[in-house]
Motif scaffolding. Structure first.
Motif, short mmCIF file in Angstrom:
data_model
loop_
_atom_site.label_atom_id
_atom_site.label_comp_id
_atom_site.label_asym_id
_atom_site.label_seq_id
_atom_site.Cartn_x
_atom_site.Cartn_y
_atom_site.Cartn_z
N LYS A 27 -18.85 -53.56 33.88
CA LYS A 27 -18.74 -54.52 32.93
C LYS A 27 -17.65 -54.48 32.06
CE LYS A 27 -23.75 -55.48 33.37
NZ LYS A 27 -24.93 -55.91 32.37
N THR A 58 -14.00 -63.16 38.27
CA THR A 58 -15.33 -63.36 37.40
C THR A 58 -15.38 -64.68 36.64
OG1 THR A 58 -15.66 -61.26 37.60
CG2 THR A 58 -16.72 -62.22 35.91
N GLN A 96 -15.09 -61.88 29.81
CA GLN A 96 -15.84 -61.12 30.33
C GLN A 96 -15.88 -61.00 31.92
OE1 GLN A 96 -19.76 -62.05 29.02
NE2 GLN A 96 -19.93 -60.37 27.76
N GLU A 108 -16.98 -58.80 35.67
CA GLU A 108 -17.88 -57.54 36.37
C GLU A 108 -17.24 -57.31 37.66
OE1 GLU A 108 -21.99 -58.64 36.88
OE2 GLU A 108 -22.32 -58.90 34.64
N PRO A 167 -17.72 -66.25 34.01
CA PRO A 167 -19.30 -65.97 33.59
C PRO A 167 -20.04 -66.95 33.29
CG PRO A 167 -17.37 -64.88 32.03
CD PRO A 167 -16.78 -66.15 33.35
N GLU A 200 -15.25 -56.52 28.80
CA GLU A 200 -15.31 -57.30 27.70
C GLU A 200 -13.88 -57.35 27.29
OE1 GLU A 200 -19.68 -56.82 26.10
OE2 GLU A 200 -18.24 -55.96 25.09
#
Length: 805
Positions: A211, A137, A223, A225, A139, A213
């Motif tokens: 999600k 991922t 971050q 997903e 961001p 963090e």
């Protein structure tokens, strides 16, 4: 039960008998029967029969379960009880208080054979070591990219809880956190270290948008997903959860004085903790099977729609059902020291009961009467209790096994105080270093001195017992050894006493040995929707037939063979496995394999070339005791107790110079008053002066009394005493001959059917218990005789054959 502390380097082969489903079962799948005068014995999967102790005998299962063949079937036999106990044996003298096994310190013989250690995916490459693309991922807002190392975006799973392992590269920090947010569940927070994280994720049916963090203090530094598709798969047997309580139980389990009361150490709390424990098992099994290349296979739990205690919001969801079984026994009876697995009677002590917690759980299940057909049950004994004066855990046994339609694992509640009650508590419980106060709580055999250790041993050793009910036995390493001491490490990136992130390579004993993995790969409780339907011969247990030949040992099983292990002088050496996943590697030479092993995914017969296999397994001498442990696709397992004896002592020369071989013996031949019988004849294709068969007279009722072979010279030979039963005769025409015998056997010969080359049969005679065998000479060989033994009924049978001339 579980092995000594620390893991032994291959302590004895799994105890089984070729052609016997009787105790001690390995794995405990449908052990056929044991004579009524000998109760089934709960013994270790590693211990040999002579090692069974009085405490092992105490695991006698008194309730008849399954009863596939009427009077000859035995009640379920519990597996385990090494040294008479399966609770963690004491830490060895000199063992440091902070002992934790390390996979790097294990000998090569203790590691899963032919399989690298779990990949240490600690780099920032976008592909795994096997070349698969990792899910990354990015961001796009200046925060660091997040890598998911054990899961792909849009992957489909079939379990409610999933372990996610990942990394945010380039980050340092030992007090970091990872948070996962789900649209419908409360957020979960786990520790993170130096950018690495492991976290337990709760899923619902359908698409799950997750999600993540990565936090340092309050700052979000990474971050990510993921979308995970969860599709419940219910077309397989569930693992049923049950709590057994005494008839007069107060419904509480041991807890320290500051953690007692309603919802804290009562029956409701026990149900919540047991439910959470089982979902952790589900997640652990799926992760381990995935790492070994067999998909996220795992157990299914029996679920119902009710308030979900796995999340603190207590919303109604599909969640694991826990049955409450009220025993007919009082708490005093359950806590009788003679029923405590760890109790050793003093010399000269006369016991008044041979019952165990295993037999009491069976009794409670019978009285409950809900479960019909084949079922797999994990039972928590609520009324187990630490007695500091006797230094004994009363009402506790750690046993697993079964027979017939029931597979059962039992464990006491004495460590339940340390278990999490929901997903939010998992991380805290696995990090809790509170010291165990032995005025109130058990330090189970020295392995539970802190609460996180009690959580490991309680939930992990209970999983060990469920491993037994799933056909697993003790192994040189992993959960089926003492690996549950490190159970927390599969779930956590942080572990007490461990410096730095716990990557996959650091999980030490928290794994299934490769032999466990192969058994679980084919277990019906771990099927995937993509698995092809099983044929009838793959569903039903069939016994192994082992036939010495001039080329080596011919191993046969009608269900298909999935694994052959080699043990030398009680120590595991290596194994060969046969799965759909490795067929191409067998065929292209990547794995050692003979022609029989290359034919199909699950060969029904394999010739073991002993010289070739000796080199592959590290070599052995004629004086070594070489054992083969054989596993079928139907999860039946048998043991060739001594390969050298079977090859060299199992053959002789007859008066005409023919080399006459002997098959493995079916039945144990150990009934009281048993006598031996011999009947020598030759097949009609054999040039021999030995008489030929003209008819077979069978004497049988519910049991098989024996049979009489009538010869062409007018003589007759009995196999068995043949004193009772109904008489029937199978005539053999001059142009016909005996082809094979279908035999059901375990501790004795339950029943059989003779079949001629032209298809004439005797019809089935006797009972239906035990494993099924096809007794037939190998291709190119002829019948030369049958030997056996019997008392009130036939209790052993051996085929003799020679190469056709």
């Amino acid at each position: 039960s579980y092995p000594p502390y620390p893991p032994p380097p291959g302590e004895g082969p799994p105890q089984t008998f070729v052609g016997s489903g009787g105790p001690p079962p390995y794995p405990p799948v449908a052990p056929s029967q044991e004579p009524p005068s000998k109760p089934p014995v709960a013994v270790s999967g590693s211990a040999l029969p002579a090692m069974a102790t009085a405490a092992a005998v105490a695991a006698t299962a008194t309730a008849a379960v399954g009863n596939p063949s009427g009077p000859s079937s035995a009640p379920p036999a519990a597996q385990d009880g090494l040294r008479g106990q399966d609770s963690a044996p004491p830490v060895q003298q000199g063992q440091p208080a902070n002992y934790s096994s390390n996979i790097g310190a294990l000998a090569s013989s203790q590691l899963p054979p032919g399989v690298p250690l779990p990949l240490d995916q600690h780099d920032i490459m976008t592909t795994t070591e096997s070349g698969e693309k990792k899910h990354v991922t990015r961001p796009g807002d200046g925060r660091n990219q997040m890598l998911f190392l054990n899961i792909s975006n849009n992957e489909t799973v079939h379990q409610r809880f999933l372990i996610v392992y990942g990394q945010v590269p380039g980050i340092k920090g030992d007090k970091d956190r990872i948070v996962v947010r789900h649209p419908y569940f409360p957020p979960l927070t786990f520790p993170a270290i130096d950018g690495y994280f492991k976290i337990l994720v709760e899923l619902e049916s359908g698409d799950n948008g997750l999600k993540f963090e990565y936090l340092q203090g309050d700052a979000v530094v990474g971050q990510g997903e993921l979308t995970i598709k969860m599709e419940p798969y219910t077309d397989k047997p569930p693992l049923i959860l049950a709590v057994v309580i005494g008839s007069d139980s107060k419904g509480v389990f041991d807890s320290p004085p500051d953690a007692r009361g309603p919802g804290i150490n009562d029956l409701d709390a026990a149900v919540r903790k047991f439910r959470c424990c089982a979902y952790l098992w589900q997640a652990f099994i799926a992760e381990q099977m995935h790492r070994q290349g067999f998909g996220r296979r795992t157990i299914r739990l029996e679920e119902e729609y009710e308030p979900d205690t796995m999340a603190r919001d207590n919303e109604r969801r599909m969640t694991a059902k826990v049955h409450i079984l009220k025993s007919r026994r009082t708490v005093a009876e359950i806590q009788d020291k003679e029923r405590a697995q760890q109790w050793t009677p003093p010399p000269g002590y006369k016991r008044h009961t041979e019952e165990s917690q295993f037999s009491l759980a069976n009794e409670a299940l019978d009285d409950y009467g809900v479960f019909k057909g084949s079922h797999h049950v994990a039972c928590l004994s609520l009324d187990s209790h630490w007695d500091p004066e006797q230094q004994l855990i009363l009402g506790h046994a750690a046993l697993g096994g079964g027979s017939g339609d029931r597979r059962l694992g039992v464990f006491g509640s004495h460590s339940t105080h340390a278990w999490p009650a929901n997903a939010e508590e998992v991380a805290a419980k696995f990090l809790d270093t509170t010291q165990t106060d032995t005025r109130y709580l058990a330090n189970d055999c020295g392995g539970c001195g802190e609460y996180w250790r009690a959580a490991n041993v309680g939930m992990g050793a209970f999983l060990h017992e469920c491993g037994h009910l799933l056909t697993l036995a003790h192994t040189p390493s992993g959960i089926m050894s003492r690996g549950f001491d490190d159970y927390n490490r599969t779930f956590m990136i942080s572990a007490p006493g461990f410096d730095g992130p716990v990557r996959q390579r650091d999980e030490a004993g928290a794994h299934w040995h490769r032999t466990d993995v192969i058994r679980l790969r084919h277990h019906p409780c771990l099927r995937l929707p993509s698995d092809p339907p099983l044929r009838d011969n793959e569903k039903n247990e069939s016994g192994f037939d082992v036939l010495p030949t001039e080329r080596g040992l011919l191993v046969q099983n009608d269900s298909g063979i999935t694994m052959i292990e080699v043990w030398v002088d009680g120590k595991y050496r290596n194994h060969r496995e046969y799965t759909a996943e490795n067929l191409e590697r067998r065929r292209n030479g990547s794995l050692p394999a003979g022609p029989d092993e290359m034919a199909t995914a699950f060969p029904r017969e394999i010739v073991v070339d002993v010289n070739s296999w000796s080199g592959w397994a590290g070599g052995w001498s004629k004086s070594d005791k070489v054992q083969l442990v054989l596993t079928s696709r139907a999860t039946a397992t048998d043991n060739v107790d001594n390969v050298n004896d079977l090859l060299h002592k199992g053959s002789r020369h007859d008066h005409e110079g023919n080399v006459v071989f002997s098959s493995n013996q079916l039945g144990k031949g150990e009934m009281k008053g048993t006598e031996k019988f011999e009947a020598w004849f030759s097949g009609k294709d054999m040039r021999s002066s030995t008489p030929r068969l003209v008819s077979i007279e069978i004497r049988a009722g519910d049991m098989l009394d024996g049979f009489i072979l009538h010869m062409d010279d007018g003589s007759e030979r009995k196999v068995g005493k043949c004193k009772g039963g109904n008489r029937s005769v199978l005539s053999i025409d001059p142009d016909d001959d005996l082809d094979h015998i279908v035999v059901n056997s375990g501790w004795w010969i339950d029943g059989l059917e003779f079949v001629t080359r032209q298809g004439h049969t005797s019809g089935w005679k006797g009972g239906r218990g035990g494993g099924r065998h096809i007794v037939k000479p190998p291709l190119g060989y002829c019948w030369m005789g049958i030997t056996g033994s019997g008392a009130d009924w036939l209790d052993s049978l051996t085929m003799h054959y020679a190469k056709r001339k």
